[in-house]
Design a protein around this motif. Structure first.
Motif, PDB file in Angstrom:
ATOM      1  N   GLY A  45      30.788  28.998  37.538  1.00  0.00           N
ATOM      2  CA  GLY A  45      31.384  30.221  37.008  1.00  0.00           C
ATOM      3  C   GLY A  45      32.882  30.301  37.193  1.00  0.00           C
ATOM      4  O   GLY A  45      33.425  31.389  37.352  1.00  0.00           O
ATOM      5  N   VAL A  46      33.569  29.172  37.160  1.00  0.00           N
ATOM      6  CA  VAL A  46      35.026  29.200  37.308  1.00  0.00           C
ATOM      7  C   VAL A  46      35.746  29.169  35.960  1.00  0.00           C
ATOM      8  O   VAL A  46      36.920  29.492  35.892  1.00  0.00           O
ATOM      9  N   TRP A  47      35.058  28.780  34.909  1.00  0.00           N
ATOM     10  CA  TRP A  47      35.678  28.760  33.587  1.00  0.00           C
ATOM     11  C   TRP A  47      35.690  30.157  32.991  1.00  0.00           C
ATOM     12  O   TRP A  47      34.741  30.929  33.142  1.00  0.00           O
ATOM     13  N   THR A  48      36.769  30.487  32.267  1.00  0.00           N
ATOM     14  CA  THR A  48      36.809  31.738  31.520  1.00  0.00           C
ATOM     15  C   THR A  48      35.944  31.571  30.274  1.00  0.00           C
ATOM     16  O   THR A  48      35.544  30.450  29.930  1.00  0.00           O
ATOM     17  N   VAL A  49      35.694  32.667  29.583  1.00  0.00           N
ATOM     18  CA  VAL A  49      34.910  32.602  28.346  1.00  0.00           C
ATOM     19  C   VAL A  49      35.621  31.709  27.335  1.00  0.00           C
ATOM     20  O   VAL A  49      34.987  30.893  26.662  1.00  0.00           O
ATOM     21  N   ALA A  50      36.946  31.825  27.257  1.00  0.00           N
ATOM     22  CA  ALA A  50      37.712  31.011  26.306  1.00  0.00           C
ATOM     23  C   ALA A  50      37.609  29.530  26.658  1.00  0.00           C
ATOM     24  O   ALA A  50      37.431  28.680  25.772  1.00  0.00           O
ATOM     25  N   GLU A  51      37.709  29.180  27.929  1.00  0.00           N
ATOM     26  CA  GLU A  51      37.589  27.789  28.343  1.00  0.00           C
ATOM     27  C   GLU A  51      36.202  27.240  28.038  1.00  0.00           C
ATOM     28  O   GLU A  51      36.054  26.102  27.590  1.00  0.00           O
ATOM     29  N   GLN A  52      35.191  28.056  28.253  1.00  0.00           N
ATOM     30  CA  GLN A  52      33.817  27.647  27.967  1.00  0.00           C
ATOM     31  C   GLN A  52      33.636  27.374  26.481  1.00  0.00           C
ATOM     32  O   GLN A  52      33.040  26.379  26.090  1.00  0.00           O
ATOM     33  N   GLN A  53      34.182  28.262  25.632  1.00  0.00           N
ATOM     34  CA  GLN A  53      34.065  28.070  24.185  1.00  0.00           C
ATOM     35  C   GLN A  53      34.795  26.816  23.724  1.00  0.00           C
ATOM     36  O   GLN A  53      34.293  26.072  22.883  1.00  0.00           O
ATOM     37  N   LEU A  54      35.984  26.562  24.279  1.00  0.00           N
ATOM     38  CA  LEU A  54      36.710  25.339  23.924  1.00  0.00           C
ATOM     39  C   LEU A  54      35.923  24.095  24.317  1.00  0.00           C
ATOM     40  O   LEU A  54      35.859  23.124  23.563  1.00  0.00           O
ATOM     41  N   ALA A  55      35.339  24.114  25.482  1.00  0.00           N
ATOM     42  CA  ALA A  55      34.561  22.965  25.944  1.00  0.00           C
ATOM     43  C   ALA A  55      33.344  22.741  25.051  1.00  0.00           C
ATOM     44  O   ALA A  55      32.996  21.597  24.739  1.00  0.00           O
TER      45      ALA A  55
END
Length: 73
Positions: A45-55
């Motif tokens: 749970g360290v990624w932001t929503v934006a980082e998760q979507q990019l990944a």
């Protein structure tokens, strides 16, 4: 002398403080495992929503999405 559990807890506290101080947010879940001379720290749970979507939008390679390879579902 501290027990293994106390050492693992102190490591978790240190990682959590680092994330909060330098990244502005902490992990949702953190576990540390001291196995002989090997230290494994698992942050969830360290990624932001934006980082998760990019990944998840990155080109898919053998093995699934980035988040599935990193243990996220």
């Amino acid at each position: 002398m501290r027990t293994r559990g106390e050492i693992e807890a102190a490591i978790c506290d240190g990682f959590s403080r680092f994330e909060q101080e330098y990244m502005g947010r902490g992990p949702k879940d953190i576990h540390a495992y001291l196995i002989g001379d090997l230290l494994v720290v698992r942050l969830h749970g360290v990624w932001t929503v934006a980082e998760q979507q990019l990944a998840d939008r990155s080109p898919r390679r053998k093995g699934g999405t980035c988040s599935s390879r990193c243990g996220r579902s």
